[in-house]
Design a protein around this motif. Structure first.
Motif, PDB file in Angstrom:
ATOM      1  N   LEU A 144      -1.622   9.304   2.603  1.00 67.95           N
ATOM      2  CA  LEU A 144      -1.209  10.130   3.391  1.00 67.95           C
ATOM      3  C   LEU A 144      -0.475  11.555   2.297  1.00 67.95           C
ATOM      4  N   GLN A 145       0.918  10.110   1.937  1.00 74.40           N
ATOM      5  CA  GLN A 145       1.772  11.275   1.511  1.00 74.40           C
ATOM      6  C   GLN A 145       0.760  11.958   0.150  1.00 74.40           C
ATOM      7  N   LEU A 146      -0.174  11.590  -0.742  1.00 75.24           N
ATOM      8  CA  LEU A 146      -0.420  12.191  -1.641  1.00 75.24           C
ATOM      9  C   LEU A 146      -0.874  13.022  -0.739  1.00 75.24           C
ATOM     10  N   ILE A 147      -2.028  12.775  -0.007  1.00 76.83           N
ATOM     11  CA  ILE A 147      -3.463  14.191   0.439  1.00 76.83           C
ATOM     12  C   ILE A 147      -2.398  15.275   0.367  1.00 76.83           C
ATOM     13  N   ARG A 148      -1.184  15.050   1.348  1.00 77.83           N
ATOM     14  CA  ARG A 148       0.236  15.816   1.516  1.00 77.83           C
ATOM     15  C   ARG A 148       0.452  16.413   0.380  1.00 77.83           C
ATOM     16  N   ASP A 149       0.285  16.325  -0.517  1.00 77.47           N
ATOM     17  CA  ASP A 149       0.764  16.788  -1.678  1.00 77.47           C
ATOM     18  C   ASP A 149      -0.845  17.579  -2.276  1.00 77.47           C
ATOM     19  N   GLN A 150      -1.493  16.974  -2.025  1.00 74.97           N
ATOM     20  CA  GLN A 150      -3.253  17.894  -2.208  1.00 74.97           C
ATOM     21  C   GLN A 150      -4.101  17.478  -3.369  1.00 74.97           C
ATOM     22  N   LYS A 151      -3.034  15.650  -3.649  1.00 71.55           N
ATOM     23  CA  LYS A 151      -4.337  15.112  -4.760  1.00 71.55           C
ATOM     24  C   LYS A 151      -5.737  14.998  -3.819  1.00 71.55           C
ATOM     25  N   THR A 152      -6.427  15.265  -5.158  1.00 75.63           N
ATOM     26  CA  THR A 152      -8.084  14.691  -4.832  1.00 75.63           C
ATOM     27  C   THR A 152      -8.345  13.062  -5.224  1.00 75.63           C
ATOM     28  N   THR A 153      -9.187  12.881  -4.486  1.00 72.04           N
ATOM     29  CA  THR A 153      -9.394  11.378  -3.786  1.00 72.04           C
ATOM     30  C   THR A 153      -9.216  10.949  -5.839  1.00 72.04           C
ATOM     31  N   LYS A 154     -10.255  11.287  -7.153  1.00 70.43           N
ATOM     32  CA  LYS A 154      -9.971  10.525  -8.244  1.00 70.43           C
ATOM     33  C   LYS A 154      -8.762  10.583  -8.359  1.00 70.43           C
ATOM     34  N   GLU A 155      -7.672  12.070  -8.074  1.00 71.16           N
ATOM     35  CA  GLU A 155      -6.007  11.660  -8.768  1.00 71.16           C
ATOM     36  C   GLU A 155      -4.933  10.758  -7.976  1.00 71.16           C
ATOM     37  N   ILE A 156      -5.456  10.248  -6.652  1.00 70.71           N
ATOM     38  CA  ILE A 156      -4.953   9.569  -6.365  1.00 70.71           C
ATOM     39  C   ILE A 156      -5.284   7.778  -6.235  1.00 70.71           C
ATOM     40  N   ALA A 157      -6.778   8.226  -6.760  1.00 77.54           N
ATOM     41  CA  ALA A 157      -7.369   6.459  -7.519  1.00 77.54           C
ATOM     42  C   ALA A 157      -6.728   5.893  -8.910  1.00 77.54           C
ATOM     43  N   PRO A 164     -11.619   4.987  -7.572  1.00 74.24           N
ATOM     44  CA  PRO A 164     -12.011   5.947  -5.847  1.00 74.24           C
ATOM     45  C   PRO A 164     -13.320   5.646  -4.833  1.00 74.24           C
ATOM     46  N   TYR A 165     -13.866   4.826  -5.208  1.00 70.71           N
ATOM     47  CA  TYR A 165     -14.396   3.822  -4.385  1.00 70.71           C
ATOM     48  C   TYR A 165     -13.458   3.909  -3.664  1.00 70.71           C
ATOM     49  N   THR A 166     -12.615   2.669  -3.619  1.00 62.39           N
ATOM     50  CA  THR A 166     -11.291   2.056  -2.576  1.00 62.39           C
ATOM     51  C   THR A 166     -10.820   2.919  -1.928  1.00 62.39           C
ATOM     52  N   ILE A 167     -10.387   4.183  -2.566  1.00 68.17           N
ATOM     53  CA  ILE A 167      -9.759   5.125  -2.184  1.00 68.17           C
ATOM     54  C   ILE A 167     -10.598   6.416  -1.030  1.00 68.17           C
ATOM     55  N   LYS A 168     -12.289   6.153  -1.517  1.00 68.16           N
ATOM     56  CA  LYS A 168     -12.406   6.389  -0.151  1.00 68.16           C
ATOM     57  C   LYS A 168     -12.524   5.678   1.097  1.00 68.16           C
ATOM     58  N   ASN A 169     -12.824   3.819   1.116  1.00 65.39           N
ATOM     59  CA  ASN A 169     -12.626   3.017   2.246  1.00 65.39           C
ATOM     60  C   ASN A 169     -11.352   3.361   2.831  1.00 65.39           C
ATOM     61  N   HIS A 170      -9.949   3.369   2.221  1.00 72.43           N
ATOM     62  CA  HIS A 170      -9.071   3.403   2.585  1.00 72.43           C
ATOM     63  C   HIS A 170      -8.703   4.777   3.544  1.00 72.43           C
ATOM     64  N   ARG A 171      -9.785   5.983   2.979  1.00 72.64           N
ATOM     65  CA  ARG A 171      -9.730   6.991   3.692  1.00 72.64           C
ATOM     66  C   ARG A 171     -10.166   6.797   5.291  1.00 72.64           C
ATOM     67  N   HIS A 172     -11.686   6.414   5.079  1.00 77.63           N
ATOM     68  CA  HIS A 172     -12.203   5.737   6.119  1.00 77.63           C
ATOM     69  C   HIS A 172     -10.846   4.888   7.190  1.00 77.63           C
ATOM     70  N   ASN A 173     -10.494   3.782   6.794  1.00 73.85           N
ATOM     71  CA  ASN A 173     -10.115   3.740   7.951  1.00 73.85           C
ATOM     72  C   ASN A 173      -8.642   4.010   8.363  1.00 73.85           C
ATOM     73  N   ILE A 174      -8.578   5.673   7.523  1.00 69.13           N
ATOM     74  CA  ILE A 174      -7.164   5.871   7.977  1.00 69.13           C
ATOM     75  C   ILE A 174      -7.607   6.901   9.244  1.00 69.13           C
ATOM     76  N   CYS A 175      -8.891   7.659   8.249  1.00 70.21           N
ATOM     77  CA  CYS A 175      -9.649   8.449   9.836  1.00 70.21           C
ATOM     78  C   CYS A 175      -9.678   7.361  10.748  1.00 70.21           C
ATOM     79  N   ARG A 176     -10.154   6.483  10.910  1.00 71.73           N
ATOM     80  CA  ARG A 176     -11.178   4.998  11.927  1.00 71.73           C
ATOM     81  C   ARG A 176      -9.419   5.151  13.389  1.00 71.73           C
TER      82      ARG A 176
END
Length: 199
Positions: A144-157, A164-176
């Motif tokens: 969430l902090q890295l999203i706030r800093d405008q980082k892409t999924t690839k950069e966060i990974a 990147p697949y793990t980050i996408k899973n985390h983002r999915h869980n956060i959205c849920r």
């Protein structure tokens, strides 16, 4: 540090307010003397607190401008105005201000009016940080902090040494957890609205 936007068309009054705020509080301030400047400052600064005059001698009133901002941003609001009539105060109340200070404003009046709001903001922020820590695990909070800093999924990974697949899973869980749809940048919008709680 608290970011404060002062929307006031009389520059001498705006500078007085800014000087008193900087003297009394640890804050970053910005002045907007027109509606267009206020719109630009709001988007760039994303203030925690807005001090707004009601009569801006512009295309819209302070109340109309604040109503526009409330649909896109989260902030506390104090009106500083010479208007004392009941109907204006009722219109202003509909925008849920934290305080309403009548001009002419002096140093003590301004300090008291702003101090009450800043204390409330700090207490709310502390409570919300606890709430976020309870709601999300450490990895999710970092994402969430890295999203706030405008980082892409690839950069966060790359930063978290995950795929990147793990980050996408985390983002999915956060959205849920937040009950957000995954399209339309819903998570980014949520993060921008709650960025002060993310530290």
């Amino acid at each position: 540090m608290i970011r404060v936007l002062i929307i006031e068309d009389e520059i001498i009054i705006a500078r007085f307010i800014e000087l008193q705020l900087r003297k009394a509080f640890q804050c970053n301030t910005r002045i907007a003397i027109s509606v267009n400047e206020a719109r630009e400052a709001m988007a760039e600064m994303q203030p925690h607190l807005v001090l707004c005059d009601i009569n801006l001698c512009d295309e819209v009133s302070g109340i109309e401008l604040v109503t526009e901002f409330k649909s896109n941003y989260v902030f506390e609001l104090i009106y500083i105005t010479s208007y004392q009539n009941r109907s204006i105060i009722e219109q202003a109340s509909a925008t849920n201000p934290a305080n309403y200070i009548i001009k002419p404003v002096d140093e003590a009046q301004l300090f008291a009016g702003v101090q009450l709001v800043i204390t409330k903001m700090e207490q709310t922020k502390a409570g919300e940080r606890v709430s976020l820590a309870e709601q999300f695990n450490n990895t999710e909070l970092m994402i969430l902090q890295l999203i706030r800093d405008q980082k892409t999924t690839k950069e966060i990974a790359q930063e978290l040494h995950l795929s990147p697949y793990t980050i996408k899973n985390h983002r999915h869980n956060i959205c849920r957890k937040l009950d957000l749809e995954e399209g339309n940048n819903a998570l980014l919008k949520w993060v921008m609205q709650h960025q002060q709680q993310l530290g």
